[in-house]
Design a protein around this motif. Structure first.
Motif, PDB file in Angstrom:
ATOM      1  N   ARG A  20       0.867  -1.189   0.000  1.00  0.00           N
ATOM      2  CA  ARG A  20       0.000   0.000   0.000  1.00  0.00           C
ATOM      3  C   ARG A  20       0.900   1.234   0.000  1.00  0.00           C
ATOM      4  NH1 ARG A  20      -4.171   0.582   4.470  1.00  0.00           N
ATOM      5  NH2 ARG A  20      -5.485   1.585   2.876  1.00  0.00           N
ATOM      6  N   PRO A  21       1.734   1.390  -1.024  1.00  0.00           N
ATOM      7  CA  PRO A  21       2.728   2.467  -0.996  1.00  0.00           C
ATOM      8  C   PRO A  21       2.106   3.859  -0.933  1.00  0.00           C
ATOM      9  CG  PRO A  21       2.595   1.480  -3.180  1.00  0.00           C
ATOM     10  CD  PRO A  21       1.813   0.593  -2.263  1.00  0.00           C
ATOM     11  N   ASP A  22       0.892   4.011  -1.466  1.00  0.00           N
ATOM     12  CA  ASP A  22       0.237   5.314  -1.421  1.00  0.00           C
ATOM     13  C   ASP A  22      -0.147   5.711   0.001  1.00  0.00           C
ATOM     14  OD1 ASP A  22      -1.530   3.097  -1.653  1.00  0.00           O
ATOM     15  OD2 ASP A  22      -3.208   4.467  -1.968  1.00  0.00           O
ATOM     16  N   ARG A  23      -0.215   4.734   0.906  1.00  0.00           N
ATOM     17  CA  ARG A  23      -0.530   4.990   2.314  1.00  0.00           C
ATOM     18  C   ARG A  23       0.668   4.683   3.204  1.00  0.00           C
ATOM     19  NH1 ARG A  23      -5.757   4.961   3.923  1.00  0.00           N
ATOM     20  NH2 ARG A  23      -4.813   5.771   5.826  1.00  0.00           N
ATOM     21  N   LEU A  24       1.865   4.683   2.628  1.00  0.00           N
ATOM     22  CA  LEU A  24       3.081   4.324   3.365  1.00  0.00           C
ATOM     23  C   LEU A  24       2.931   2.960   4.030  1.00  0.00           C
ATOM     24  CD1 LEU A  24       4.070   7.760   4.961  1.00  0.00           C
ATOM     25  CD2 LEU A  24       4.825   6.775   2.797  1.00  0.00           C
ATOM     26  N   ASN A  25       2.193   2.085   3.335  1.00  0.00           N
ATOM     27  CA  ASN A  25       1.959   0.715   3.790  1.00  0.00           C
ATOM     28  C   ASN A  25       1.297   0.645   5.157  1.00  0.00           C
ATOM     29  OD1 ASN A  25       3.066  -0.497   1.427  1.00  0.00           O
ATOM     30  ND2 ASN A  25       5.110  -0.081   2.221  1.00  0.00           N
ATOM     31  N   ALA A  26       0.467   1.665   5.459  1.00  0.00           N
ATOM     32  CA  ALA A  26      -0.380   1.564   6.652  1.00  0.00           C
ATOM     33  C   ALA A  26      -1.202   0.285   6.532  1.00  0.00           C
ATOM     34  CB  ALA A  26      -1.291   2.781   6.757  1.00  0.00           C
ATOM     35  N   ALA A  27      -1.279  -0.471   7.618  1.00  0.00           N
ATOM     36  CA  ALA A  27      -1.763  -1.849   7.549  1.00  0.00           C
ATOM     37  C   ALA A  27      -3.155  -2.001   8.133  1.00  0.00           C
ATOM     38  CB  ALA A  27      -0.795  -2.770   8.285  1.00  0.00           C
ATOM     39  N   PRO A  28      -4.156  -2.254   7.304  1.00  0.00           N
ATOM     40  CA  PRO A  28      -5.444  -2.697   7.838  1.00  0.00           C
ATOM     41  C   PRO A  28      -5.332  -4.134   8.307  1.00  0.00           C
ATOM     42  CG  PRO A  28      -5.493  -2.710   5.456  1.00  0.00           C
ATOM     43  CD  PRO A  28      -4.155  -2.164   5.844  1.00  0.00           C
ATOM     44  N   PRO A  29      -6.271  -4.613   9.092  1.00  0.00           N
ATOM     45  CA  PRO A  29      -6.185  -6.004   9.551  1.00  0.00           C
ATOM     46  C   PRO A  29      -6.039  -6.999   8.412  1.00  0.00           C
ATOM     47  CG  PRO A  29      -7.876  -4.836  10.783  1.00  0.00           C
ATOM     48  CD  PRO A  29      -7.410  -3.899   9.702  1.00  0.00           C
ATOM     49  N   ALA A  30      -6.666  -6.729   7.268  1.00  0.00           N
ATOM     50  CA  ALA A  30      -6.602  -7.668   6.138  1.00  0.00           C
ATOM     51  C   ALA A  30      -5.180  -7.880   5.651  1.00  0.00           C
ATOM     52  CB  ALA A  30      -7.472  -7.159   4.989  1.00  0.00           C
ATOM     53  N   MET A  31      -4.318  -6.876   5.783  1.00  0.00           N
ATOM     54  CA  MET A  31      -2.928  -7.042   5.358  1.00  0.00           C
ATOM     55  C   MET A  31      -2.227  -8.085   6.220  1.00  0.00           C
ATOM     56  SD  MET A  31       0.192  -4.252   5.229  1.00  0.00           S
ATOM     57  CE  MET A  31      -0.381  -3.352   3.780  1.00  0.00           C
ATOM     58  N   PHE A  32      -2.460  -8.051   7.517  1.00  0.00           N
ATOM     59  CA  PHE A  32      -1.813  -9.014   8.399  1.00  0.00           C
ATOM     60  C   PHE A  32      -2.447 -10.397   8.269  1.00  0.00           C
ATOM     61  CE2 PHE A  32       0.630  -5.617   9.773  1.00  0.00           C
ATOM     62  CZ  PHE A  32       1.518  -5.979  10.776  1.00  0.00           C
ATOM     63  N   VAL A  33      -3.737 -10.449   7.954  1.00  0.00           N
ATOM     64  CA  VAL A  33      -4.346 -11.741   7.645  1.00  0.00           C
ATOM     65  C   VAL A  33      -3.664 -12.350   6.420  1.00  0.00           C
ATOM     66  CG1 VAL A  33      -6.456 -12.892   6.872  1.00  0.00           C
ATOM     67  CG2 VAL A  33      -6.559 -11.200   8.713  1.00  0.00           C
ATOM     68  N   ALA A  34      -3.392 -11.514   5.413  1.00  0.00           N
ATOM     69  CA  ALA A  34      -2.707 -12.000   4.205  1.00  0.00           C
ATOM     70  C   ALA A  34      -1.292 -12.458   4.523  1.00  0.00           C
ATOM     71  CB  ALA A  34      -2.694 -10.905   3.141  1.00  0.00           C
ATOM     72  N   LEU A  35      -0.596 -11.751   5.408  1.00  0.00           N
ATOM     73  CA  LEU A  35       0.728 -12.199   5.829  1.00  0.00           C
ATOM     74  C   LEU A  35       0.662 -13.583   6.460  1.00  0.00           C
ATOM     75  CD1 LEU A  35       2.389  -9.064   7.482  1.00  0.00           C
ATOM     76  CD2 LEU A  35       3.242 -10.295   5.483  1.00  0.00           C
ATOM     77  N   ARG A  36      -0.297 -13.751   7.364  1.00  0.00           N
ATOM     78  CA  ARG A  36      -0.435 -15.041   8.032  1.00  0.00           C
ATOM     79  C   ARG A  36      -0.728 -16.151   7.028  1.00  0.00           C
ATOM     80  NH1 ARG A  36      -5.427 -15.207  11.696  1.00  0.00           N
ATOM     81  NH2 ARG A  36      -6.360 -15.583   9.667  1.00  0.00           N
ATOM     82  N   GLU A  37      -1.604 -15.878   6.071  1.00  0.00           N
ATOM     83  CA  GLU A  37      -1.933 -16.887   5.066  1.00  0.00           C
ATOM     84  C   GLU A  37      -0.719 -17.239   4.214  1.00  0.00           C
ATOM     85  OE1 GLU A  37      -5.154 -15.060   3.002  1.00  0.00           O
ATOM     86  OE2 GLU A  37      -6.664 -15.656   4.497  1.00  0.00           O
ATOM     87  N   ALA A  38       0.097 -16.234   3.887  1.00  0.00           N
ATOM     88  CA  ALA A  38       1.290 -16.492   3.076  1.00  0.00           C
ATOM     89  C   ALA A  38       2.302 -17.338   3.831  1.00  0.00           C
ATOM     90  CB  ALA A  38       1.917 -15.170   2.641  1.00  0.00           C
ATOM     91  N   LEU A  39       2.328 -17.207   5.154  1.00  0.00           N
ATOM     92  CA  LEU A  39       3.282 -17.949   5.971  1.00  0.00           C
ATOM     93  C   LEU A  39       2.788 -19.344   6.341  1.00  0.00           C
ATOM     94  CD1 LEU A  39       4.320 -15.045   8.363  1.00  0.00           C
ATOM     95  CD2 LEU A  39       5.734 -16.066   6.561  1.00  0.00           C
ATOM     96  N   ALA A  40       1.514 -19.625   6.060  1.00  0.00           N
ATOM     97  CA  ALA A  40       0.936 -20.908   6.461  1.00  0.00           C
ATOM     98  C   ALA A  40       1.536 -22.072   5.684  1.00  0.00           C
ATOM     99  CB  ALA A  40      -0.575 -20.876   6.289  1.00  0.00           C
ATOM    100  N   ASP A  41       1.971 -21.825   4.456  1.00  0.00           N
ATOM    101  CA  ASP A  41       2.579 -22.869   3.632  1.00  0.00           C
ATOM    102  C   ASP A  41       3.800 -22.287   2.943  1.00  0.00           C
ATOM    103  OD1 ASP A  41       3.298 -24.971   2.064  1.00  0.00           O
ATOM    104  OD2 ASP A  41       1.499 -24.970   0.807  1.00  0.00           O
ATOM    105  N   LEU A  42       4.964 -22.583   3.459  1.00  0.00           N
ATOM    106  CA  LEU A  42       6.195 -22.013   2.912  1.00  0.00           C
ATOM    107  C   LEU A  42       6.567 -22.633   1.571  1.00  0.00           C
ATOM    108  CD1 LEU A  42       8.393 -21.847   6.140  1.00  0.00           C
ATOM    109  CD2 LEU A  42       7.126 -19.986   5.046  1.00  0.00           C
ATOM    110  N   GLY A  43       5.967 -23.755   1.239  1.00  0.00           N
ATOM    111  CA  GLY A  43       6.243 -24.378  -0.056  1.00  0.00           C
ATOM    112  C   GLY A  43       7.697 -24.740  -0.268  1.00  0.00           C
ATOM    113  N   GLY A  44       8.385 -25.091   0.808  1.00  0.00           N
ATOM    114  CA  GLY A  44       9.792 -25.458   0.690  1.00  0.00           C
ATOM    115  C   GLY A  44      10.764 -24.307   0.836  1.00  0.00           C
TER     116      GLY A  44
END
Length: 259
Positions: A20-44
């Motif tokens: 979210r570069p236009d907001r200096l990457n200010a983080a709504p809860p959905a951003m951290f949910v997406a982080l968690r989902e990305a970390l759930a399966d490292l795929g090796g």
């Protein structure tokens, strides 16, 4: 998954970019949910790199739309932390691979906590770390009250939290908050190179190290010694542990495979 987090594999490194570069990457809860989902399966993947798109790492939480318009903003923010932000930070703590953060510009509020949740924080000379909650009558969150005293001691933690002033990259390095400070145009390359170096290491042992450190911070000395002995046995039982032992006996450099 929301496009607020870009997910990319670069060799054995999983790269997560706050987007979210236009907001200096200010983080709504959905951003951290997406982080968690990305970390759930490292795929090796054998290491993780977290960075921000544009001129800031993360300028803090963005809960205005969630909380400030409601009848009970305190309850709404508590729910956002409990259900959105905190699970992502716990997911980072529970990873079995090392984590690097690359910080330029602001790492404020929850962004500061995210940056410092990594095992190695590489900071641009433009970076600063900020706990500004006191300036608006709030308290630090994202684990800051647990993390900061352990990283820099109680006095400096109070300085950050109760005075609410920026800590420059150079000051953060002097205090031991960050691993390295580099010129801004070198940040991306240096952080990725560090993540790649870690990804080429003995992954099982590195994961055991980070978990042992987390546990040792909450246990007494005898318990830490017992946990280390158990971790050493697990490391020696891994393919990389066996390879390391053979390489030592054969006087050669080991080749680790992450198993």
């Amino acid at each position: 998954m929301t496009d607020q987090v870009l997910v990319e594999r670069r060799g054995d490194v999983l790269v997560l970019t706050l987007n979210r570069p236009d907001r200096l990457n200010a983080a709504p809860p959905a951003m951290f949910v997406a982080l968690r989902e990305a970390l759930a399966d490292l795929g090796g993947a054998r290491a993780v790199l977290i960075q921000g798109q544009g001129r800031a790492f993360c300028s803090g939480a963005d809960v205005a739309g969630v909380a400030l318009g409601g009848d009970d903003p305190g309850a709404a923010v508590q729910a956002a932390l409990t259900d959105g932000y905190n699970p992502a930070l716990l997911a980072i703590a529970d990873l079995s691979v090392p984590v690097v953060s690359a910080v330029r510009g602001a790492a404020a509020g929850i962004g500061c906590s995210l940056a410092l949740a990594a095992d190695f924080c590489v900071a641009s000379d433009t970076a600063y770390f900020l706990q500004a909650f006191v300036n608006i009558g709030l308290v630090p969150d994202g684990g800051a009250t647990w993390m900061l005293p352990r990283l820099i001691g109680r006095s400096r933690a109070y300085e950050m939290m109760m005075l609410g002033e920026r800590v420059s990259a150079v000051q953060a390095h002097d205090w031991g908050l960050v691993h390295q400070v580099v010129h801004d145009d070198m940040l991306d390359a240096r952080a990725l190179a560090l993540a790649e170096r870690l990804a080429a290491g003995p992954t099982v042992a590195l994961g055991l190290m980070r978990r042992a450190v987390h546990r040792a911070m909450e246990s007494d000395y005898p318990t830490a010694l017992t946990a280390e002995a158990a971790a050493q046995r697990a490391a020696l039982g891994s393919d990389d542990g066996k390879e390391g032992a053979q390489a030592f006996l054969q006087k050669r450099s080991p080749t680790f495979t992450g198993r």
